[in-house]
Write an enzyme that holds these catalytic residues in place. Structure first.
Site, PDB file in Angstrom:
ATOM      1  N   ARG A 194       0.816  -1.227   0.000  1.00 29.34           N
ATOM      2  CA  ARG A 194       0.000   0.000   0.000  1.00 29.34           C
ATOM      3  C   ARG A 194       0.846   1.271   0.000  1.00 29.34           C
ATOM      4  NH1 ARG A 194      -3.507  -2.332   4.958  1.00 29.34           N
ATOM      5  NH2 ARG A 194      -1.653  -3.641   5.106  1.00 29.34           N
ATOM      6  N   GLY A 209       2.044 -14.327   5.448  1.00 27.71           N
ATOM      7  CA  GLY A 209       1.248 -13.802   6.554  1.00 27.71           C
ATOM      8  C   GLY A 209       2.048 -13.654   7.839  1.00 27.71           C
ATOM      9  N   ASP A 216       6.196  -1.653  11.487  1.00 26.83           N
ATOM     10  CA  ASP A 216       5.588  -0.441  10.921  1.00 26.83           C
ATOM     11  C   ASP A 216       4.856   0.403  11.958  1.00 26.83           C
ATOM     12  OD1 ASP A 216       3.407  -2.075  11.348  1.00 26.83           O
ATOM     13  OD2 ASP A 216       2.578  -1.890   9.332  1.00 26.83           O
ATOM     14  N   GLY A 267      -7.307  -4.836  12.681  1.00 28.93           N
ATOM     15  CA  GLY A 267      -8.038  -5.998  13.163  1.00 28.93           C
ATOM     16  C   GLY A 267      -8.835  -5.609  14.400  1.00 28.93           C
ATOM     17  N   GLU A 278      -9.861  -9.636  11.179  1.00 26.24           N
ATOM     18  CA  GLU A 278      -9.288  -8.620  10.299  1.00 26.24           C
ATOM     19  C   GLU A 278     -10.406  -7.832   9.624  1.00 26.24           C
ATOM     20  OE1 GLU A 278      -5.798  -7.869   9.915  1.00 26.24           O
ATOM     21  OE2 GLU A 278      -6.214  -8.900  11.780  1.00 26.24           O
ATOM     22  N   LYS A 292      32.639  24.438  -0.871  1.00 23.58           N
ATOM     23  CA  LYS A 292      32.593  22.982  -1.079  1.00 23.58           C
ATOM     24  C   LYS A 292      33.970  22.408  -0.804  1.00 23.58           C
ATOM     25  CE  LYS A 292      33.945  20.644  -4.254  1.00 23.58           C
ATOM     26  NZ  LYS A 292      34.411  20.105  -5.546  1.00 23.58           N
ATOM     27  N   TYR A 300      32.767  31.907  -4.382  1.00 21.75           N
ATOM     28  CA  TYR A 300      32.750  30.449  -4.432  1.00 21.75           C
ATOM     29  C   TYR A 300      34.131  29.950  -4.033  1.00 21.75           C
ATOM     30  CZ  TYR A 300      33.063  25.679  -5.992  1.00 21.75           C
ATOM     31  OH  TYR A 300      33.286  24.332  -6.020  1.00 21.75           O
ATOM     32  N   TYR A 316      37.812  23.817 -11.353  1.00 26.51           N
ATOM     33  CA  TYR A 316      37.458  22.762 -12.302  1.00 26.51           C
ATOM     34  C   TYR A 316      37.763  23.224 -13.713  1.00 26.51           C
ATOM     35  CZ  TYR A 316      34.452  19.166 -14.441  1.00 26.51           C
ATOM     36  OH  TYR A 316      33.969  18.111 -15.166  1.00 26.51           O
TER      37      TYR A 316
HETATM   38  C1  UD1 Z   1      -1.779  -6.328  11.211  1.00 26.70           C
HETATM   39  C2  UD1 Z   1      -2.727  -7.230  12.004  1.00 26.70           C
HETATM   40  C3  UD1 Z   1      -3.931  -6.397  12.415  1.00 26.70           C
HETATM   41  C4  UD1 Z   1      -3.468  -5.192  13.229  1.00 26.70           C
HETATM   42  C5  UD1 Z   1      -2.414  -4.385  12.483  1.00 26.70           C
HETATM   43  C6  UD1 Z   1      -1.813  -3.357  13.397  1.00 26.70           C
HETATM   44  C7  UD1 Z   1      -2.521  -9.505  11.123  1.00 26.70           C
HETATM   45  C8  UD1 Z   1      -3.134 -10.537  10.265  1.00 26.70           C
HETATM   46  N1  UD1 Z   1      -3.154  -8.339  11.197  1.00 26.70           N
HETATM   47  O1  UD1 Z   1      -2.459  -5.912  10.040  1.00 26.70           O
HETATM   48  O2  UD1 Z   1      -4.829  -7.195  13.200  1.00 26.70           O
HETATM   49  O3  UD1 Z   1      -4.597  -4.383  13.551  1.00 26.70           O
HETATM   50  O4  UD1 Z   1      -1.356  -5.234  12.014  1.00 26.70           O
HETATM   51  O5  UD1 Z   1      -0.975  -2.465  12.710  1.00 26.70           O
HETATM   52  O6  UD1 Z   1      -1.519  -9.762  11.737  1.00 26.70           O
HETATM   53  N2  UD1 Z   1       4.711  -9.115   7.715  1.00 26.70           N
HETATM   54  C9  UD1 Z   1       5.684 -10.082   7.529  1.00 26.70           C
HETATM   55  N3  UD1 Z   1       5.415 -11.146   6.742  1.00 26.70           N
HETATM   56  C10 UD1 Z   1       4.196 -11.347   6.163  1.00 26.70           C
HETATM   57  C11 UD1 Z   1       3.207 -10.357   6.367  1.00 26.70           C
HETATM   58  C12 UD1 Z   1       3.493  -9.254   7.159  1.00 26.70           C
HETATM   59  O7  UD1 Z   1       6.794  -9.967   8.041  1.00 26.70           O
HETATM   60  O8  UD1 Z   1       4.037 -12.357   5.468  1.00 26.70           O
HETATM   61  C13 UD1 Z   1       5.041  -7.965   8.544  1.00 26.70           C
HETATM   62  C14 UD1 Z   1       4.988  -6.645   7.790  1.00 26.70           C
HETATM   63  O9  UD1 Z   1       6.247  -6.314   7.265  1.00 26.70           O
HETATM   64  C15 UD1 Z   1       4.536  -5.649   8.853  1.00 26.70           C
HETATM   65  C16 UD1 Z   1       3.769  -6.507   9.829  1.00 26.70           C
HETATM   66  O10 UD1 Z   1       4.086  -7.854   9.574  1.00 26.70           O
HETATM   67  O11 UD1 Z   1       5.615  -5.037   9.524  1.00 26.70           O
HETATM   68  C17 UD1 Z   1       2.266  -6.299   9.720  1.00 26.70           C
HETATM   69  O12 UD1 Z   1       1.867  -6.539   8.378  1.00 26.70           O
HETATM   70  P1  UD1 Z   1       0.806  -5.617   7.669  1.00 26.70           P
HETATM   71  O13 UD1 Z   1       0.610  -6.105   6.291  1.00 26.70           O
HETATM   72  O14 UD1 Z   1       1.136  -4.203   7.885  1.00 26.70           O
HETATM   73  O15 UD1 Z   1      -0.491  -6.015   8.515  1.00 26.70           O
HETATM   74  P2  UD1 Z   1      -1.758  -5.114   8.799  1.00 26.70           P
HETATM   75  O16 UD1 Z   1      -2.676  -5.217   7.643  1.00 26.70           O
HETATM   76  O17 UD1 Z   1      -1.340  -3.768   9.209  1.00 26.70           O
HETATM   77 MG    MG Z   2       0.398  -2.691   9.196  1.00 19.96          MG
END
Ligand code: UD1
Ligand code: MG
Length: 462
Positions: free
Chosen positions: A15, A77, A102, A139, A154, A350, A365, A386
Site C-alpha cells: 500500500r 502472513g 511499521d 483488526g 481482520e 565545497k 565560491y 574545475y
Molecule cells: C496487522 C494485524 C492487524 C493489526 C495491524 C496493526 C494480522 C493478520 N493483522 O495488520 O490485526 O490491527 O497489524 O498495525 O496480523 N509481515 C511479515 N510477513 C508477512 C506479512 C506481514 O513480516 O508475510 C510484517 C509486515 O512487514 C509488517 C507486519 O508484519 O511489519 C504487519 O503486516 P501488515 O501487512 O502491515 O499487517 P496489517 O494489515 O497492518
Molecule cells: Mg500494518
C-alpha cells in the site's frame, strides 16, 4: 528477565506503492523499523530477532547491530513470519514480545507494561489493544459477553457488526514461548487474504482453554501502524512533535514548533535557539548557545558552540565555535570551518577548510581549497577549481588577503601574508608577502565622455 522480541518486517508494504521496503521509509529521520528496535532495546530486551523478507538484505543491512536476522522467503502472513524465528528462539525459555516493523511510535514503557501484565496474569498470549475513534483498517478485538478476549477479526474478514467494534489489535503481543510454535503450526489460511494470520492464535488459544488477555494502551496514537503514505505523514507529524518536546525539555528554545523540523537523530546543546522554518537532519550535532535560523537547513552538520546560522544550508560539514554563517550561505559537503570563521551572504563553499578567524563575507565560491588563518577573501573572489576534466586545489596561506573579484585558477597557492589585486586572474603562485596583480592596466582618456555625447547626438550637445 527472560524476554525475547521478534519484529516482523518481511512485508513489501504494497500500500506504500514504493520500490523501498515499507519499514525502511523514514519517520523523524530514522527508518521506521529502527524506531521499533530502539523501543525494544530501551524496554530492556536483549535477544531481538528481526524477520525480513522483501528486499531482506537491504533491510538487514540498514539497521544497527545487536539484532539477529531471520528470513521469510515468501510472505505468507504474520503467523508464518513469526514461525521463521523458531530456530533463533531455540532453547530460549520464558516469553517473547512480537511487534510489527511499521509502528514507530511505540514507547518502551508500553512494552514493559505489556510484559508485566502478561506475566502477572500468567497468560499464554496478551495482546496490546487500543480504542480508536476510527478503527478502519485494523483488526478488531472481539470479546465475549463476559469481557474476555475471544478472537481478532481482520477488517477484510469482519462482519458489519464486527466492523463497529472500536477496540483494535495494535499488532503487539506478548507470548509464552512454551507451546507457541505448535500453536502457530495449527493455524490455517482460509481467510479473505489467504494468509496465515498471527491474530488467529487468539481464537486458537481461547478454544484450548489457555489464558488469553489484553492490555489497552493509554495513548492510542502510539500504536499507529503505517500502511500507506497518508499514515506516514500523520505519524511523521506526531514523531516530530515528540522530538521537539524532548529537545525543549532538555533546555533548547524552539521558537515555533509548527515550522521546525528536527530529526530524532539530531543532538543539540542547551540554550541553543532554533528559529522558525528550520530543518535539522541526519547526524547533525549542534553545540550550546547557538542561534539557528530562521530558515536554515542543516544536514549532517556538526556545529560547535556560539554559532550563528541564518537563511543558510549546511550539509556534511563541520563548523567551529563562534562561526557566523549567512544570510544565504551554501556550505556543501566536506567543509571544515575552524573557530570564528565568517561566511557571509551569497557564498558557496565545497570541500574547503578555512582556518581560525578567516572571512569570506560576500559573493564568493570557494571549492577544493585549503585556507589558512586570518585570511580575508574579498567580495566576488572565486576559486576556479574545475577545468572541465579535473578538480584542483587552491591553497591560501595564513593572513593572505584576496582582493575583490579575484579568480584563483587552481592549482594555485597564495603565500602567507600575500595580497592579490582586486579583479586579478591569478594563474601562478603568489609568494609569501608579495602582491599578485594580473589584470589589464588602466588607461584614462581625457574628455572622453563629452566627446562621446557630441558624437551620438550632435544637436543636443550644442
Ligand atoms: C496487522 C494485524 C492487524 C493489526 C495491524 C496493526 C494480522 C493478520 N493483522 O495488520 O490485526 O490491527 O497489524 O498495525 O496480523 N509481515 C511479515 N510477513 C508477512 C506479512 C506481514 O513480516 O508475510 C510484517 C509486515 O512487514 C509488517 C507486519 O508484519 O511489519 C504487519 O503486516 P501488515 O501487512 O502491515 O499487517 P496489517 O494489515 O497492518
Ligand atoms: Mg500494518
Amino acid at each position: 528477565m527472560q524476554l525475547a522480541a521478534v519484529i516482523l518486517a518481511a512485508g513489501k508494504g504494497t500500500r506504500m506503492k514504493s520500490g523501498l521496503p515499507k519499514v525502511l521509509h523514514k519517520v523523524g529521520g530514522r527508518a521506521m523499523v529502527e524506531h521499533v528496535l530502539l523501543a525494544v532495546k530501551k524496554a530492556g530486551v536483549q535477544k531481538i530477532i528481526l524477520v525480513v523478507g522483501y528486499q531482506g538484505n537491504l533491510v538487514a543491512g540498514a539497521i544497527e547491530g545487536g539484532v539477529e536476522i531471520a528470513h521469510q522467503r515468501e510472505q505468507l502472513g504474520t503467523a508464518h513470519a513469526l514461525m521463521q524465528a523458531r530456530d533463533a528462539l531455540e532453547g530460549v525459555d520464558g516469553d517473547v514480545l512480537v511487534l510489527c516493523g511499521d509502528t514507530p511510535l511505540l514507547r518502551p514503557e508500553t512494552l514493559r507494561d505489556l510484559y508485566r501484565q502478561h506475566t502477572r496474569m500468567g497468560n499464554a498470549v496478551t495482546v496490546l489493544t487500543a480504542e480508536l475513534a476510527d478503527p478502519a483498517g485494523y483488526g478488531r478485538v472481539i470479546r465475549s459477553p463476559d469481557g474476555r478476549v475471544g478472537r481478532i477479526v481482520e477488517q477484510k474478514d469482519a462482519a458489519p457488526e464486527e466492523l463497529r467494534v472500536r477496540e483494535i489489535n495494535t499488532g503487539v503481543y506478548c507470548f509464552r514461548l512454551r507451546g507457541l510454535f505448535d500453536a502457530l503450526a495449527a493455524l490455517r489460511s482460509d481467510n479473505a487474504q489467504g494468509e496465515y494470520y498471527l491474530t488467529d492464535i487468539i481464537e486458537y488459544y481461547a478454544g484450548q482453554g489457555e489464558p488469553v488477555g489484553a492490555v489497552r494502551v493509554e495513548d492510542a496514537s502510539e500504536i499507529m501502524g503505517i500502511n500507506d503514505r497518508r499514515q506516514l505523514a500523520a505519524v511523521e507529524k506526531i514523531m516530530r512533535r515528540r522530538v521537539l518536546e524532548r529537545l525543549m525539555l532538555s533546555g533548547i528554545t524552539i521558537m515555533d514548533p509548527d515550522t521546525t523540523f528536527i530529526d530524532d537523530t539530531v543532538e543539540i546543546g542547551s540554550d541553543t535557539i532554533v528559529y522558525p522554518f528550520t530543518f535539522i537532519e541526519g547526524k547533525s550535532k549542534i553545540g550550546e548557545n547557538c542561534n539557528i535560523g530562521p530558515s536554515a537547513r542543516l544536514a549532517g552538520a556538526v556545529l560547535g558552540k556560539d554559532v550563528t546560522v541564518q537563511y543558510s544550508v549546511i550539509t556534511e560539514s563541520t563548523v567551529g565555535d563562534g562561526c557566523r554563517i549567512g544570510p544565504y550561505a551554501y556550505i556543501r559537503p566536506g567543509c571544515v570551518l575552524e573557530r570564528g570563521v565568517k561566511v557571509g551572504d551569497f557564498v558557496e563553499l565545497k570541500n574547503a577548510r578555512l582556518g581560525e578567524g578567516s572571512k569570506v563575507p560576500h559573493l564568493s565560491y570557494v571549492g577544493d581549497a585549503l585556507v589558512g588563518r586570518g585570511v580575508n577573501i574579498g567580495a566576488g573572489a572565486i576559486t576556479c577549481n574545475y577545468d572541465g576534466e579535473r578538480k584542483s586545489l587552491t591553497q591560501i596561506e595564513d593572513n593572505a588577503f584576496i582582493g575583490s573579484n579575484t579568480n584563483l585558477v587552481a592549482p594555485v597557492r597564495v603565500g602567507a601574508g600575500a595580497v592579490t589585486g582586486a579583479g586579478s586572474t591569478i594563474t601562478k603562485d603568489v609568494p609569501p608577502g608579495a602582491l599578485g596583480v594580473a589584470r589589464g592596466k588602466q588607461k584614462n582618456i581625457a574628455d572622453w565622455a563629452a566627446r562621446k555625447k557630441r558624437l551620438v547626438s550632435p544637436s543636443k550637445a550644442d
